[in-house]
Design a protein around this motif. Structure first.
Motif, PDB file in Angstrom:
ATOM      1  N   TYR A   1       0.851  -1.191   0.000  1.00 21.09           N
ATOM      2  CA  TYR A   1       0.000   0.000   0.000  1.00 21.09           C
ATOM      3  C   TYR A   1       0.888   1.242   0.000  1.00 21.09           C
ATOM      4  O   TYR A   1       1.992   1.236   0.556  1.00 21.09           O
TER       5      TYR A   1
ATOM      6  N   GLU B   1       0.579   5.639   0.490  1.00 22.63           N
ATOM      7  CA  GLU B   1      -0.293   6.749   0.867  1.00 22.63           C
ATOM      8  C   GLU B   1       0.533   8.017   1.030  1.00 22.63           C
ATOM      9  O   GLU B   1       1.657   7.978   1.547  1.00 22.63           O
TER      10      GLU B   1
ATOM     11  N   GLU C   1       0.318  11.665   2.849  1.00 19.40           N
ATOM     12  CA  GLU C   1      -0.407  12.435   3.857  1.00 19.40           C
ATOM     13  C   GLU C   1      -0.400  13.903   3.447  1.00 19.40           C
ATOM     14  O   GLU C   1       0.622  14.587   3.564  1.00 19.40           O
TER      15      GLU C   1
ATOM     16  N   PRO D   1      -6.292  16.739   4.487  1.00 21.33           N
ATOM     17  CA  PRO D   1      -6.264  15.291   4.241  1.00 21.33           C
ATOM     18  C   PRO D   1      -7.176  14.890   3.086  1.00 21.33           C
ATOM     19  O   PRO D   1      -8.316  15.332   2.990  1.00 21.33           O
TER      20      PRO D   1
ATOM     21  N   PRO E   1      -8.199  11.224   1.062  1.00 24.81           N
ATOM     22  CA  PRO E   1      -7.992   9.769   0.973  1.00 24.81           C
ATOM     23  C   PRO E   1      -7.298   9.409  -0.338  1.00 24.81           C
ATOM     24  O   PRO E   1      -7.807   9.701  -1.424  1.00 24.81           O
ATOM     25  N   ASN E   2      -6.116   8.813  -0.251  1.00 22.97           N
ATOM     26  CA  ASN E   2      -5.395   8.464  -1.477  1.00 22.97           C
ATOM     27  C   ASN E   2      -4.618   7.164  -1.347  1.00 22.97           C
ATOM     28  O   ASN E   2      -3.762   6.872  -2.176  1.00 22.97           O
ATOM     29  N   SER E   3      -4.913   6.398  -0.292  1.00 20.00           N
ATOM     30  CA  SER E   3      -4.219   5.127  -0.121  1.00 20.00           C
ATOM     31  C   SER E   3      -4.575   4.197  -1.277  1.00 20.00           C
ATOM     32  O   SER E   3      -5.741   4.070  -1.655  1.00 20.00           O
ATOM     33  N   ARG E   4      -3.571   3.556  -1.824  1.00 22.00           N
ATOM     34  CA  ARG E   4      -3.816   2.661  -2.954  1.00 22.00           C
ATOM     35  C   ARG E   4      -2.890   1.454  -2.879  1.00 22.00           C
ATOM     36  O   ARG E   4      -1.850   1.484  -2.222  1.00 22.00           O
TER      37      ARG E   4
END
Length: 350
Positions: free
Chosen positions: A136, A138, A140, A144, A146-149
């Protein structure tokens, strides 16, 4: 008009200066969920290094020859490099991650970086790379977002994840989980190296002159480009700059082998380099010269092994007691000694 010309010259000079800088991101790694994290909101999150400025840790860029492995006193050749027998990347014997690990040259680059920076001639564990590498990514951001992939380990080969020695991390976990112990039960950290290094992957980098190439190698050490690792140079009176290269190639039997070659007329465009903010001391490889586990880090710091000392305090009295007990009864068994006496009973037939 003169002012415009001066501004144009200043702008061009600024562009040239920027072209000599390589940026390294400072990542964090959450090993519990295998997430690589970059917080790009502060200046500290990115380190900019100018290869056109001193110091040059690996040697003089104006020298006629240079080998980055000389920095830590290693002799790395096609016969001595530890990974020479571990360069087969063929599927289906390898997984997708491991196949790309070899195909991209990242495997050889990591081995070369450890040799150049730490003086370690070891075999990086492909199983650790797959089982423990980031899956994963991300960033920060502020505010903020959300961009976790999901990613594959070879897409973000950050050194902060660590490179583990094959002597430590050998077989994979049955469920492909990241193991916490070496094959023999030692903590996984015993065979871990390279977490202090930063990595930068450059795209379309305008660097083609011999002077630039030599400075990049003298500044950063091994350079990975097009699945090849360049680790130095020599100067030929007729041909000029000749680069020293290691690359994995098939032989006549279609077996992959690691070869050490020389190359001319090459441009450094897309390349990968490592960097240490403080150049590390020479390290000791896990199991490199000893047949027993290395001294735990806490004992290395104190210079005294308290665990062994406590064991001796327990073993010596207990061992002494059993030794005296044995001598006492062995002596008594021979007759009268140590204050012992035997009473003999004679049996007469009626």
């Amino acid at each position: 008009m003169i002012c415009l010309i001066l501004q144009l010259i200043a702008h061009l000079n600024a562009d040239v200066a920027n072209d000599t800088k390589v940026e390294f991101r400072r990542y964090r790694f959450d090993s519990s969920i295998r997430k690589l994290i970059w917080q790009g909101n502060e200046e500290h999150d990115v380190l900019s290094v100018d290869w056109n400025e001193e110091p040059y840790p690996f040697g003089n860029p104006n020298a006629d020859e240079l080998n980055v492995f000389d920095k830590q006193g290693l002799s790395i050749t096609s016969d001595t490099i530890a990974i020479k027998d571990y360069v087969d990347n063929q599927m289906p014997y390898k997984s997708k991650n491991q196949y790309e690990y070899y195909k991209t040259g990242l495997y050889e680059f990591q081995a070369a970086a450890l040799a150049a920076y730490y003086g370690l001639n070891i075999v990086p564990s492909e199983n650790y790379f797959e089982d423990c590498g980031p899956i994963y990514y991300e960033e920060e951001l502020i505010p903020p977002v959300p961009n976790s992939r999901e990613i594959l380990p070879y897409e973000y080969p950050a050194f902060i994840v660590g490179i583990n020695d094959w002597d430590c991390y050998q077989l994979q976990h049955e469920q492909r989980h990241c193991k916490t112990q070496c094959q023999n039960g030692d903590p996984i950290e015993y065979g871990m190296y390279g977490k202090d290094l930063l990595i930068s992957v450059q795209r379309s980098y305008p660097s083609s002159s011999a002077d630039h190439i030599k400075k990049i190698i003298a500044k950063f050490g091994p350079v990975l480009m097009s699945s090849q690792v360049f680790y130095g140079w020599r100067t030929d009176l007729q041909y000029g700059l000749i680069l020293l290269q290691m690359v994995r190639e098939p032989n006549d039997q279609d077996e992959w082998i690691l070869t050490f070659n020389e190359m001319m007329d090459i441009n450094f465009t897309d390349f990968t380099v490592a960097y240490a903010e403080t150049f590390p001391d020479k390290a000791t490889a896990y199991y490199s010269t000893e047949d027993f586990p290395p001294v735990p880090p806490e004992d290395q710091k104190t210079g005294f092994n308290w665990k062994k000392f406590l064991w001796l305090l327990l073993i010596i009295p207990v061992g002494g007691f059993f030794l005296l007990w044995f001598l006492y009864y062995a002596c008594c068994d021979s007759g009268e000694c140590c204050g012992c006496s035997w009473t003999t009973v004679e049996v007469h037939p009626v």
